[in-house]
Design a protein around this motif. Structure first.
Motif, PDB file in Angstrom:
ATOM      1  N   SER A  53       0.815  -1.274  -0.037  1.00 43.22           N
ATOM      2  CA  SER A  53       0.061   0.137   0.049  1.00 43.22           C
ATOM      3  C   SER A  53       0.880   1.271   0.065  1.00 43.22           C
ATOM      4  CB  SER A  53      -0.944   0.113   1.238  1.00 43.22           C
ATOM      5  OG  SER A  53      -1.833  -1.229   1.238  1.00 43.22           O
ATOM      6  N   ALA A  54       2.058   1.242   0.806  1.00 40.98           N
ATOM      7  CA  ALA A  54       2.734   2.341   0.841  1.00 40.98           C
ATOM      8  C   ALA A  54       3.493   2.668  -0.422  1.00 40.98           C
ATOM      9  CB  ALA A  54       3.768   2.315   2.148  1.00 40.98           C
ATOM     10  N   SER A  55       3.841   1.420  -0.911  1.00 37.97           N
ATOM     11  CA  SER A  55       4.709   1.636  -2.229  1.00 37.97           C
ATOM     12  C   SER A  55       3.673   2.225  -3.272  1.00 37.97           C
ATOM     13  CB  SER A  55       5.189   0.176  -2.609  1.00 37.97           C
ATOM     14  OG  SER A  55       5.993  -0.385  -1.711  1.00 37.97           O
ATOM     15  N   ALA A  56       2.582   1.693  -3.619  1.00 36.29           N
ATOM     16  CA  ALA A  56       1.585   2.121  -4.589  1.00 36.29           C
ATOM     17  C   ALA A  56       1.176   3.376  -4.237  1.00 36.29           C
ATOM     18  CB  ALA A  56       0.243   1.141  -4.527  1.00 36.29           C
ATOM     19  N   LEU A  57       0.957   4.085  -2.825  1.00 28.18           N
ATOM     20  CA  LEU A  57       0.731   5.228  -2.766  1.00 28.18           C
ATOM     21  C   LEU A  57       1.679   6.274  -2.967  1.00 28.18           C
ATOM     22  CD1 LEU A  57      -1.484   7.261  -1.431  1.00 28.18           C
ATOM     23  CD2 LEU A  57      -0.297   6.793   0.686  1.00 28.18           C
ATOM     24  N   VAL A  58       3.040   5.932  -2.620  1.00 27.97           N
ATOM     25  CA  VAL A  58       4.259   6.579  -3.173  1.00 27.97           C
ATOM     26  C   VAL A  58       4.406   6.652  -4.609  1.00 27.97           C
ATOM     27  CG1 VAL A  58       6.617   6.729  -3.209  1.00 27.97           C
ATOM     28  CG2 VAL A  58       5.569   6.109  -1.100  1.00 27.97           C
ATOM     29  N   VAL A  59       4.087   5.609  -5.552  1.00 21.82           N
ATOM     30  CA  VAL A  59       4.197   5.500  -6.774  1.00 21.82           C
ATOM     31  C   VAL A  59       3.201   6.402  -7.280  1.00 21.82           C
ATOM     32  CG1 VAL A  59       3.808   4.071  -8.910  1.00 21.82           C
ATOM     33  CG2 VAL A  59       5.137   3.109  -7.121  1.00 21.82           C
ATOM     34  N   VAL A  60       1.759   6.366  -6.794  1.00 20.53           N
ATOM     35  CA  VAL A  60       0.626   7.110  -7.474  1.00 20.53           C
ATOM     36  C   VAL A  60       1.044   8.889  -7.286  1.00 20.53           C
ATOM     37  CG1 VAL A  60      -1.615   8.057  -6.999  1.00 20.53           C
ATOM     38  CG2 VAL A  60      -1.155   5.657  -7.166  1.00 20.53           C
ATOM     39  N   ILE A  61       1.629   9.005  -5.902  1.00 20.37           N
ATOM     40  CA  ILE A  61       2.124  10.366  -5.717  1.00 20.37           C
ATOM     41  C   ILE A  61       3.275  10.856  -6.783  1.00 20.37           C
ATOM     42  CG2 ILE A  61       2.916  12.095  -3.833  1.00 20.37           C
ATOM     43  CD1 ILE A  61       1.093  10.396  -1.833  1.00 20.37           C
ATOM     44  N   GLY A  62       4.177   9.993  -6.764  1.00 21.23           N
ATOM     45  CA  GLY A  62       5.004  10.261  -7.710  1.00 21.23           C
ATOM     46  C   GLY A  62       4.718  10.588  -9.231  1.00 21.23           C
ATOM     47  N   VAL A  63       4.009   9.563  -9.832  1.00 21.07           N
ATOM     48  CA  VAL A  63       3.326  10.135 -11.036  1.00 21.07           C
ATOM     49  C   VAL A  63       2.597  11.235 -11.033  1.00 21.07           C
ATOM     50  CG1 VAL A  63       1.654   9.216 -13.001  1.00 21.07           C
ATOM     51  CG2 VAL A  63       3.239   7.464 -11.520  1.00 21.07           C
ATOM     52  N   TRP A  64       1.709  11.481  -9.970  1.00 25.95           N
ATOM     53  CA  TRP A  64       0.903  12.675  -9.903  1.00 25.95           C
ATOM     54  C   TRP A  64       1.837  14.044  -9.920  1.00 25.95           C
ATOM     55  CZ3 TRP A  64      -0.602  15.135  -4.789  1.00 25.95           C
ATOM     56  CH2 TRP A  64      -1.500  16.254  -5.004  1.00 25.95           C
ATOM     57  N   GLN A  65       2.934  13.856  -9.045  1.00 21.52           N
ATOM     58  CA  GLN A  65       4.063  14.923  -8.989  1.00 21.52           C
ATOM     59  C   GLN A  65       4.639  15.092 -10.466  1.00 21.52           C
ATOM     60  OE1 GLN A  65       4.493  16.787  -6.202  1.00 21.52           O
ATOM     61  NE2 GLN A  65       5.780  17.839  -7.497  1.00 21.52           N
ATOM     62  N   TYR A  66       5.073  13.788 -10.817  1.00 26.89           N
ATOM     63  CA  TYR A  66       5.672  13.936 -12.042  1.00 26.89           C
ATOM     64  C   TYR A  66       4.840  14.771 -13.114  1.00 26.89           C
ATOM     65  CZ  TYR A  66       7.763  12.539 -16.611  1.00 26.89           C
ATOM     66  OH  TYR A  66       8.353  12.429 -17.788  1.00 26.89           O
ATOM     67  N   LEU A  67       3.771  14.265 -13.496  1.00 26.62           N
ATOM     68  CA  LEU A  67       2.825  14.755 -14.455  1.00 26.62           C
ATOM     69  C   LEU A  67       2.446  16.361 -14.287  1.00 26.62           C
ATOM     70  CD1 LEU A  67       0.223  12.032 -14.880  1.00 26.62           C
ATOM     71  CD2 LEU A  67       2.185  12.425 -16.377  1.00 26.62           C
ATOM     72  N   ALA A  68       2.378  16.653 -12.586  1.00 29.14           N
ATOM     73  CA  ALA A  68       2.121  18.065 -12.396  1.00 29.14           C
ATOM     74  C   ALA A  68       3.105  18.938 -12.589  1.00 29.14           C
ATOM     75  CB  ALA A  68       1.608  18.146 -10.794  1.00 29.14           C
TER      76      ALA A  68
END
Length: 487
Positions: free
Chosen positions: A173-188
């Motif tokens: 869950s933590a890895s998935a959350l970090v990946v999602v936030i990382g992708v969101w941050q990357y796109l943003a």
């Protein structure tokens, strides 16, 4: 949301995920450690039970095989009682008391016999049975401890499985959350950066009309707004430069046309001046030799020939001045005083009647130039301005200034103004709008003035808001040799 807030949120989520993972792992390890401690305690009790059982069984064997050998049996019983008195014994207190009861019966039997031997009345079989009861009790206790140890193992295994699931789930869950936030941050971050990159590339290609879209975090919005403002300023700067280049090109082309006309006029003037002088001289000679009473038409014809010849000669002289504005001596003059002198000259002219003429500007602006030629230009501009202004309401202002160390003379009127087409050709030779009999013109005055100012190293420009709104002619003179006007 700002980029700093987004990065802070991402950092907090990562820290919270690590803390959750660490908490689950700590919970699991604590439970397993507790199970291990319990198992070790149970194994310690089992060891003690086995040691007691071995001692009792040894005493029972001795009592069965050699009842009279109290020397070996009694120390075993005494040692077992001492072990039961040990504070570190981990057995249940009730079991310890029950075991001590059995062993004290045996020990009392030894104490009552002579020489530490068993008395004859002691039932050995009963004592063997009592020791057997102790052994059975210890066997039952060992069986219960083994069951508890087995249960602890089962509980530990279940706990291990739960810990693995919780740790694995938390990690995933933590890895998935970090990946999602990382992708969101990357796109943003990357999307606004790519838009800014495309916008900057358009600016680099000189496309200043398209505005950058202000989207994304506040930092990117401000950056896009700054780029848009810069593009607007660059567009205005480029437009200003293009206007200046266009104006300078027009002035250069005009100067080249004036020079070409001047060179042509110089050649023509040299060729026709002599014939014109002969024509004018012969006409005057004929007029002087006419006897009295000759037909007046003949006299008027000769006078017309003479006047037109002189008029042609004056035109050729103007053409020569257009070709060679002059190379008079330059000296230091006060532009304000020069403007005052021009005003005093035109006050007696009919063009000044009913019109206001005044001088404004700095008290003293000193430059080094040819005063005669500059006065000729200012006089020509003032006369033109007075002729363009209406009697009664006409106003002409001569403004002397020095903005940014650039000496300037402006002649402004509120007269008939100049339309854009005329404004573009106002300095062309022989182009004039003075076609009325009262104000005839050849269209050479402004051309000659432009040539004179160019020869002095300055510029002469015309401006007008439109017909009926007046016009302004601006003379800008060059700096002195030391890079600034004279103080």
């Amino acid at each position: 949301m700002s980029l700093s807030t987004r990065l802070t949120l991402k950092t907090l989520v990562i820290i919270a995920s690590l803390l959750a993972l660490s908490g689950v792992a700590w919970w699991g390890m604590t439970g397993l450690d507790r199970d291990l401690d319990t198992a070790l305690d149970e194994y310690d009790q089992l060891r003690q039970v086995y040691e007691l059982a071995v001692s009792i069984e040894q005493a029972r064997v001795v009592l069965r095989t050699d009842p009279g050998n109290a020397g070996r049996l009694r120390p075993m019983v005494t040692r077992t009682l001492l072990e039961l008195e040990d504070p570190g014994l981990a057995l249940r207190p009730e079991l310890v008391q029950e075991l001590k009861g059995y062993l004290l019966v045996v020990n009392d039997a030894f104490s009552s016999g002579p020489g530490g031997r068993l008395p004859d009345e002691v039932d050995v079989d009963a004592m063997i049975g009592a020791l057997g009861g102790v052994t059975n009790k210890l066997a039952n206790e060992a069986e219960q401890i083994e069951r508890r140890i087995a249960q602890v193992g089962i509980d530990a295994d279940r706990r291990r499985v739960r810990v693995k699931r919780w740790v694995g789930g938390t990690a995933v869950s933590a890895s998935a959350l970090v990946v999602v936030i990382g992708v969101w941050q990357y796109l943003a971050v990357m999307r606004p950066l790519r838009r800014l990159e495309r916008g900057v590339n358009r600016l680099a290609r000189g496309e200043f009309t398209q505005q950058l879209r202000a989207t994304g975090d506040r930092e990117f919005v401000r950056l896009a707004e700054d780029f848009t403002s810069m593009a607007q300023q660059l567009r205005e700067l480029y437009q200003s430069l293009e206007d200046k280049v266009r104006e300078r090109s027009r002035q250069l082309a005009q100067s080249e046309r004036l020079a070409s006309v001047g060179f042509l006029a110089a050649g023509v003037a040299h060729e026709i001046n002599n014939p014109l002088a002969i024509i004018a001289g012969e006409a005057e000679l004929a007029l002087g030799s006419l006897p009295e009473g000759v037909d007046s038409e003949v006299r008027q014809g000769l006078m017309a020939i003479r006047d037109e010849a002189f008029r042609c000669k004056a035109i050729t002289q103007k053409l020569l001045s257009l070709a060679r504005p002059g190379s008079g001596q330059r000296e230091e003059i006060d532009l304000r005083q020069l403007a005052e002198d021009v005003v005093s000259l035109v006050r007696t002219l009919p063009q000044h009647q009913g019109r206001s003429l005044q001088v404004q500007g700095d008290a003293a602006v000193n430059v080094r130039t040819d005063p005669a030629q500059l006065k000729q230009v200012v006089l020509n501009l003032v006369i033109n301005a007075l002729e363009a202004a209406d009697p009664g309401t006409g106003q002409v202002v001569i403004s002397v200034q020095r903005p940014a160390d650039r000496p300037t003379i402006k002649v402004r009127d509120n007269g008939q103004g100049i339309d854009p087409d005329t404004l573009a050709r106002v300095f062309e030779p022989f182009y004039t709008e003075k076609n009325s009999p009262s104000t005839p013109g050849l269209g050479l005055g402004l051309s000659i003035s432009h040539a004179i100012i160019s020869d002095l190293g300055g510029t002469l420009a015309a401006a007008s808001p439109g017909p009926g709104r007046g016009s302004t002619f601006t003379i800008e003179l060059p700096l002195s040799e030391r890079g600034k006007v004279l103080p």
